[in-house]
Design an enzyme around this catalytic site. Structure first.
Site, mmCIF file in Angstrom:
data_model
loop_
_atom_site.group_PDB
_atom_site.id
_atom_site.type_symbol
_atom_site.label_atom_id
_atom_site.label_comp_id
_atom_site.label_asym_id
_atom_site.label_seq_id
_atom_site.Cartn_x
_atom_site.Cartn_y
_atom_site.Cartn_z
ATOM 1 N N SER A 45 0.797 -1.231 0.022
ATOM 2 C CA SER A 45 -0.069 -0.154 0.005
ATOM 3 C C SER A 45 0.834 1.333 -0.079
ATOM 4 O O SER A 45 1.711 1.255 0.906
ATOM 5 C CB SER A 45 -0.942 0.074 1.305
ATOM 6 O OG SER A 45 -1.754 1.081 1.112
ATOM 7 N N LYS A 94 -0.892 -0.763 -4.463
ATOM 8 C CA LYS A 94 -2.150 -0.048 -4.297
ATOM 9 C C LYS A 94 -1.695 1.358 -3.805
ATOM 10 O O LYS A 94 -1.062 1.885 -2.988
ATOM 11 C CB LYS A 94 -2.792 -0.740 -2.919
ATOM 12 C CG LYS A 94 -3.813 -0.107 -2.173
ATOM 13 C CD LYS A 94 -4.618 -0.841 -1.351
ATOM 14 C CE LYS A 94 -4.657 -0.102 -0.073
ATOM 15 N NZ LYS A 94 -5.622 -0.835 1.095
ATOM 16 N N LEU A 95 -2.296 2.279 -4.535
ATOM 17 C CA LEU A 95 -2.117 3.533 -4.160
ATOM 18 C C LEU A 95 -3.191 4.338 -3.567
ATOM 19 O O LEU A 95 -4.579 4.022 -3.837
ATOM 20 C CB LEU A 95 -2.080 4.201 -5.788
ATOM 21 C CG LEU A 95 -1.144 3.917 -6.654
ATOM 22 C CD1 LEU A 95 -1.028 4.706 -8.001
ATOM 23 C CD2 LEU A 95 0.257 4.124 -6.013
ATOM 24 N N LYS A 96 -3.308 4.938 -2.303
ATOM 25 C CA LYS A 96 -4.173 5.712 -1.938
ATOM 26 C C LYS A 96 -4.580 6.711 -2.776
ATOM 27 O O LYS A 96 -3.556 7.445 -3.207
ATOM 28 C CB LYS A 96 -3.529 6.289 -0.666
ATOM 29 C CG LYS A 96 -3.517 5.038 0.451
ATOM 30 C CD LYS A 96 -4.691 4.607 0.989
ATOM 31 C CE LYS A 96 -4.339 3.500 1.981
ATOM 32 N NZ LYS A 96 -5.403 2.788 2.421
ATOM 33 N N ASP A 108 -7.240 3.030 -3.599
ATOM 34 C CA ASP A 108 -8.138 2.924 -2.347
ATOM 35 C C ASP A 108 -8.532 4.410 -1.948
ATOM 36 O O ASP A 108 -7.433 5.149 -1.640
ATOM 37 C CB ASP A 108 -7.076 2.192 -1.165
ATOM 38 C CG ASP A 108 -8.008 2.033 0.036
ATOM 39 O OD1 ASP A 108 -7.458 1.519 1.054
ATOM 40 O OD2 ASP A 108 -9.302 2.566 0.085
ATOM 41 N N ASN A 163 -10.750 5.135 0.543
ATOM 42 C CA ASN A 163 -11.045 5.084 1.846
ATOM 43 C C ASN A 163 -12.194 6.270 1.993
ATOM 44 O O ASN A 163 -12.141 7.303 2.899
ATOM 45 C CB ASN A 163 -9.898 5.734 2.737
ATOM 46 C CG ASN A 163 -8.753 4.441 3.231
ATOM 47 O OD1 ASN A 163 -7.818 4.734 2.710
ATOM 48 N ND2 ASN A 163 -9.304 3.408 3.686
ATOM 49 N N GLU A 177 -11.029 0.758 -4.349
ATOM 50 C CA GLU A 177 -11.459 0.346 -3.033
ATOM 51 C C GLU A 177 -12.400 1.314 -2.333
ATOM 52 O O GLU A 177 -11.751 2.588 -2.289
ATOM 53 C CB GLU A 177 -10.137 -0.270 -2.317
ATOM 54 C CG GLU A 177 -10.496 -0.783 -0.913
ATOM 55 C CD GLU A 177 -9.253 -1.382 -0.285
ATOM 56 O OE1 GLU A 177 -8.392 -0.974 -0.953
ATOM 57 O OE2 GLU A 177 -9.497 -1.582 0.799
ATOM 58 N N ASP A 195 -14.180 -2.322 1.680
ATOM 59 C CA ASP A 195 -13.454 -2.540 2.811
ATOM 60 C C ASP A 195 -14.389 -2.121 4.170
ATOM 61 O O ASP A 195 -14.950 -2.944 4.664
ATOM 62 C CB ASP A 195 -12.130 -1.723 2.653
ATOM 63 C CG ASP A 195 -11.179 -1.428 3.788
ATOM 64 O OD1 ASP A 195 -10.165 -0.897 3.754
ATOM 65 O OD2 ASP A 195 -11.568 -2.108 4.913
ATOM 66 N N LYS A 210 -10.628 -7.812 6.184
ATOM 67 C CA LYS A 210 -9.772 -7.536 7.386
ATOM 68 C C LYS A 210 -10.377 -8.212 8.550
ATOM 69 O O LYS A 210 -11.402 -7.751 9.292
ATOM 70 C CB LYS A 210 -9.664 -5.760 7.482
ATOM 71 C CG LYS A 210 -8.843 -5.204 6.578
ATOM 72 C CD LYS A 210 -9.153 -3.722 6.654
ATOM 73 C CE LYS A 210 -8.235 -2.746 5.602
ATOM 74 N NZ LYS A 210 -8.316 -1.485 6.022
ATOM 75 N N GLY A 226 -4.880 -4.986 5.263
ATOM 76 C CA GLY A 226 -3.879 -4.577 6.314
ATOM 77 C C GLY A 226 -4.213 -3.315 7.322
ATOM 78 O O GLY A 226 -4.712 -2.505 6.593
#
Ligand SMILES: O=C(O)CCC(=O)N[C@@H](C(=O)O)c1ccccc1
Length: 367
Positions: A135, A161-163, A188, A190, A213, A238, A262, A290
Site C-alpha cells: 500500500s 495499491k495507491l491511496k 483505495d 477510503n 476500493e 473495505d 480485514k 492490512g
C-alpha cells in the site's frame, strides 16, 4: 481450557516513513496487544484499532476500555473457554469488532498452541506462501510517488495499491502506468468520494486497474451499487464489510465485485473465514487487507491469505514496509511472497527485548 487472565499491552512503534491516506497521516502506530493466559497455554491477540476514530468508529483507548469493563469479564464468566464460542459470548455487547477480534485471536492462539495446530491449518490454508501487495500512501509529488513505487517493485512486491483522494487520483495513476507499464495496480479511496464523482472516477477506467476500493462512505452500500454501474473498474469494499451478513447484502445489491477482508474489522479470523466462504460461493474474489499490524497480526493475516478464495495479492507487506524493527522475527519478502507460518498457533511469538522497547503501558486483568 480455563482463562487465568489477560494482559493488555500498549505499544508505540514509529513508522519508517509517514503514511498518508485520505483520512490523515500516520507517523507511528499506537497499538494494543493482548496476552491471553489460560491453564493450558498463552496466546497473543492484536487489536487493529487506530489511535483516532478516523478509519472507523473504533479507537485504541476505547478498545482497551471495552475489553477491561465488558469483554474480558464476559469470558471469565464462562467455565470451558473455547475460541469458537468467544463471538457468541461477546455478542450481547454491540460493535467493538476490533476489540472482540483481538480477544478471540488471543484465545484461538492459546487453544491452537495447546493443541499443536497452526492458524493456517485451523483456517483452511491451501498454500505455504502468499504473493504480497503493498500500500502506497498519498505523496507530496508525482516524482516522489514514482520513486516509492519503483523501490517497492525492486523489492519484489506483486501488486501496488495507491491511496487516492480528490485532487490526487487520475494523474498519479497515469504516471505509474506510464512509468511501470502493466504492473498489477489498484487504488483505495477510503470513502473520500461521493456519487457525484462518478464521472470523474470513470476517468480511471482506461488504466486497467484491478479495483477501486471503498470510494464512498461506509454505510452507502446502495451508492456503491449505483457507482458500480457507471464504472468499468471493479468496485471493492473495505470499511462497508463488517460481517458475513453485510458481505451477503453488499454482494446481493451489486455493491462490490471484490472484497477486502480485514479480520479486525469483521470481528475476528473466524468471521473472516465465513466471509471468505460466502464470497467463494458467490464467485467474488477476496484479498487480505492490512492495518499496519505487527508481526503477530501479520502472521495471522498471512495464514488467512493462504485460503483458496484469496486470489488477489493482499496488503500483507514485509515488516520492513512500516517498521525498522518488529516485535517478532520480521517478515521478509522472498520473491514477492511471504511464507505462511507453520508452528503452533500464530507460529510466532513476541521477542522479549523488542516488545519491551516499544511497550508504553501494561495492565493485567485477573479473572
Ligand atoms: O499494509 C498495511 O498494513 C496497511 C494497508 C492499508 O493501506 N491500510 C489502510 C486501509 O484503508 O486499508 C489503513 C491504513 C491505516 C489505518 C487504517 C486503514
Amino acid at each position: 481450557m480455563n482463562l487465568t487472565g489477560v494482559e493488555l499491552r500498549r505499544i508505540a512503534m514509529p513508522l519508517v516513513s509517514p503514511f498518508r491516506t485520505s483520512f490523515g497521516t500516520q507517523t507511528s502506530r499506537d497499538a494494543l496487544l493482548l496476552r491471553v493466559v489460560t491453564d493450558k497455554a498463552e496466546g497473543w491477540g492484536e487489536c487493529v484499532a487506530m489511535a483516532d476514530p478516523l478509519y472507523s468508529s473504533e479507537y485504541v483507548d476505547a478498545a482497551a476500555d471495552v475489553l477491561t469493563r465488558f469483554l474480558v469479564p464476559a469470558l471469565a464468566a464462562s467455565d470451558a473457554l473455547d475460541a469458537h464460542a468467544v463471538a457468541g459470548l461477546l455478542a450481547p455487547f454491540k460493535g467493538h469488532r476490533m476489540a472482540k477480534a483481538a480477544l478471540e485471536m488471543g484465545v484461538l492462539d492459546a487453544e491452537l498452541r495447546a493443541e499443536g495446530r497452526s492458524f493456517a491449518r485451523e483456517l483452511g490454508a491451501v498454500h505455504d506462501r502468499v504473493p504480497c501487495g503493498v500500500s502506497v500512501g498519498i505523496m507530496d509529488s508525482i516524482p516522489e510517488l514514482l520513486d516509492a513505487v519503483g523501490g517497492y517493485l525492486d523489492e519484489g512486491y506483486a501488486r501496488i495499491k495507491l491511496k487516492i483522494e480528490p485532487g490526487w487520483d487520475v494523474e498519479p495513476v497515469r504516471a505509474v502506468r506510464e512509468r511501470y507499464g502493466d504492473v498489477l495496480l489498484q487504488v483505495d479511496a477510503n470513502t473520500a468520494y461521493t456519487l457525484a464523482d462518478a464521472r470523474h472516477l470513470a476517468r480511471l477506467d482506461p488504466f486497467d486497474l484491478l479495483l477501486i476500493e471503498q470510494p464512498l462512505e461506509e454505510e452507502d452500500v446502495l451508492g456503491h451499487a449505483d457507482l458500480a454501474r457507471h464504472l468499468r473498474t471493479p468496485v471493492c469494499l473495505d470499511e462497508s464489510i463488517v460481517s458475513a451478513q453485510s458481505a451477503a447484502a453488499a454482494i446481493r445489491l451489486g455493491a462490490c465485485a471484490i472484497v477486502n477482508i480485514k479480520p479486525g474489522r469483521v470481528g475476528g479470523y473466524l468471521e473472516a473465514r465465513r466471509i471468505h466462504d460466502l464470497c467463494v460461493a458467490n464467485g467474488v474474489p477476496v484479498w487480505c487487507g492490512g492495518m499496519l499490524e505487527t508481526g503477530l497480526g501479520r502472521a495471522a493475516n498471512v495464514a488467512l491469505a493462504a485460503l483458496p478464495g484469496f486470489t488477489l495479492p493482499g496488503d500483507t507487506s514485509a515488516s520492513g514496509r512500516y517498521y525498522r524493527t518488529d516485535v517478532t522475527v520480521p517478515f521478509v519478502l522472498d520473491h514477492g511472497h511471504l511464507a505462511v507460518p507453520t508452528g503452533p498457533g500464530l507460529g510466532v511469538v513476541p521477542l522479549e527485548d523488542e516488545l519491551a522497547a516499544v511497550t508504553t503501558a501494561t495492565t493485567w486483568l485477573a479473572v
